[in-house]
Design a protein around this motif. Sequence first.
Motif, mmCIF file in Angstrom:
data_model
loop_
_atom_site.group_PDB
_atom_site.id
_atom_site.type_symbol
_atom_site.label_atom_id
_atom_site.label_comp_id
_atom_site.label_asym_id
_atom_site.label_seq_id
_atom_site.Cartn_x
_atom_site.Cartn_y
_atom_site.Cartn_z
ATOM 1 N N TYR A 129 57.960 -38.546 -14.079
ATOM 2 C CA TYR A 129 59.412 -38.679 -13.952
ATOM 3 C C TYR A 129 59.734 -38.840 -12.476
ATOM 4 C CZ TYR A 129 59.051 -33.717 -12.741
ATOM 5 O OH TYR A 129 58.700 -32.542 -12.150
ATOM 6 N N GLN A 130 60.967 -39.222 -12.154
ATOM 7 C CA GLN A 130 61.373 -39.335 -10.749
ATOM 8 C C GLN A 130 61.731 -37.941 -10.246
ATOM 9 O OE1 GLN A 130 64.350 -42.350 -11.598
ATOM 10 N NE2 GLN A 130 63.369 -43.730 -10.136
ATOM 11 N N TRP A 131 60.889 -37.254 -9.397
ATOM 12 C CA TRP A 131 59.633 -37.742 -8.915
ATOM 13 C C TRP A 131 58.608 -36.631 -9.034
ATOM 14 C CZ3 TRP A 131 64.241 -39.233 -6.498
ATOM 15 C CH2 TRP A 131 64.474 -40.615 -6.483
ATOM 16 N N SER A 167 56.241 -41.785 -19.602
ATOM 17 C CA SER A 167 57.248 -41.622 -18.558
ATOM 18 C C SER A 167 58.586 -41.210 -19.158
ATOM 19 C CB SER A 167 57.411 -42.918 -17.776
ATOM 20 O OG SER A 167 58.582 -42.840 -16.985
ATOM 21 N N ASP A 169 61.483 -41.754 -17.353
ATOM 22 C CA ASP A 169 62.556 -42.614 -16.846
ATOM 23 C C ASP A 169 62.097 -44.049 -16.566
ATOM 24 O OD1 ASP A 169 61.118 -41.843 -14.430
ATOM 25 O OD2 ASP A 169 62.420 -40.090 -14.337
ATOM 26 N N HIS A 172 55.941 -45.646 -13.956
ATOM 27 C CA HIS A 172 55.074 -45.024 -12.953
ATOM 28 C C HIS A 172 53.634 -45.408 -13.311
ATOM 29 C CE1 HIS A 172 58.332 -42.147 -11.732
ATOM 30 N NE2 HIS A 172 58.676 -42.274 -12.999
ATOM 31 N N CYS A 207 50.793 -41.228 -8.114
ATOM 32 C CA CYS A 207 51.537 -42.236 -8.859
ATOM 33 C C CYS A 207 51.219 -43.557 -8.171
ATOM 34 C CB CYS A 207 53.045 -41.981 -8.820
ATOM 35 S SG CYS A 207 53.993 -43.347 -9.526
ATOM 36 N N CYS A 211 58.127 -46.241 -7.442
ATOM 37 C CA CYS A 211 59.129 -45.861 -8.429
ATOM 38 C C CYS A 211 60.386 -45.272 -7.796
ATOM 39 C CB CYS A 211 58.526 -44.866 -9.415
ATOM 40 S SG CYS A 211 57.839 -43.421 -8.594
ATOM 41 N N GLY A 212 60.577 -45.481 -6.499
ATOM 42 C CA GLY A 212 61.803 -45.000 -5.869
ATOM 43 C C GLY A 212 61.543 -44.135 -4.655
ATOM 44 N N HIS A 215 58.628 -41.512 -4.323
ATOM 45 C CA HIS A 215 57.385 -41.959 -4.972
ATOM 46 C C HIS A 215 56.154 -41.331 -4.319
ATOM 47 C CE1 HIS A 215 54.146 -44.671 -6.138
ATOM 48 N NE2 HIS A 215 54.022 -45.054 -4.893
ATOM 49 N N MET A 218 54.599 -37.962 -5.441
ATOM 50 C CA MET A 218 54.091 -37.786 -6.804
ATOM 51 C C MET A 218 52.577 -37.565 -6.843
ATOM 52 S SD MET A 218 56.463 -40.194 -9.187
ATOM 53 C CE MET A 218 55.563 -39.737 -10.661
#
Length: 255
Positions: A129-131, A167, A169, A172, A207, A211-212, A215, A218
């Motif tokens: 998930y973030q993050w 995941s 959201d 990833h 990760c 992914c943002g 990231h 992760m």
Amino acid sequence: MNAKRFTLASLLSAAVLVLLADPVAAQSTSADLINELNDKLLYIALPITLLVEIILIYAVLRFKDNDEPKPTKENRRLEITWTVATAFILLFVGVASYGVMADPNVTFGAADEEVAPDDSDVLIQAEAYQWGWNMTYPEHDISMESSGEGPTIYLPEGQDVYIGVGSRDVIHAFHVPDLGLKMDAIPEETQYLKTSDLEEGTYQGYCAEYCGLAHSNMYFTVEVVDQAEYDQWIAEQTESESGGEAGNETANASA
Ligand SMILES: [Cu+2]
């Protein structure tokens, strides 16, 4: 330097390169298969590279003062030779790659319902998930959320391990380079990784799909231990999940 010496020197340096490129002992069946294929492809690619470079350098040196170059006329023998040689090389690369790609330790990828590991196998669900990561052992009701350095999952050496990657959201990817494990984490889907014959040790997981913002936070850790230590860890986690947290919840509820 004459041609013979040049060829000899080239072959020697190729051999040294191959030795240097030899990876360290395998840490899982997955990593083993991938590294072996990498080696095979290297053995094929090196002589081809050398052959092309030698012909190129020879042509440059031999014909550099030739003011009236003539193109090569039709040469059936040469054409048949390179067609057959290329076919053999492609066949070898295809067969070698297929052997690895078709191995469940490299591409297991079964859909949700199809995974039915034996009781002796280990099943982990890794939800990104973030993050961060939420790691669960569904068979033992153990669940770990990311915090600080990320969660640490324990795996027993010598057992088949299945990891369901999903995941919450965005997309990833679950990646443990030293164990040869990599799988996209796609929302509303669970894709499985399988591996076996793990070597004891601590491995870093990441990760591997941007992914943002956070990231790069992760991380997770994979701790491969012997069976006794693994059983003990599972027992400790189960205790703290059922005893500790349930106790806290009742305490909170009554307060
Ligand atoms: Cu991510």
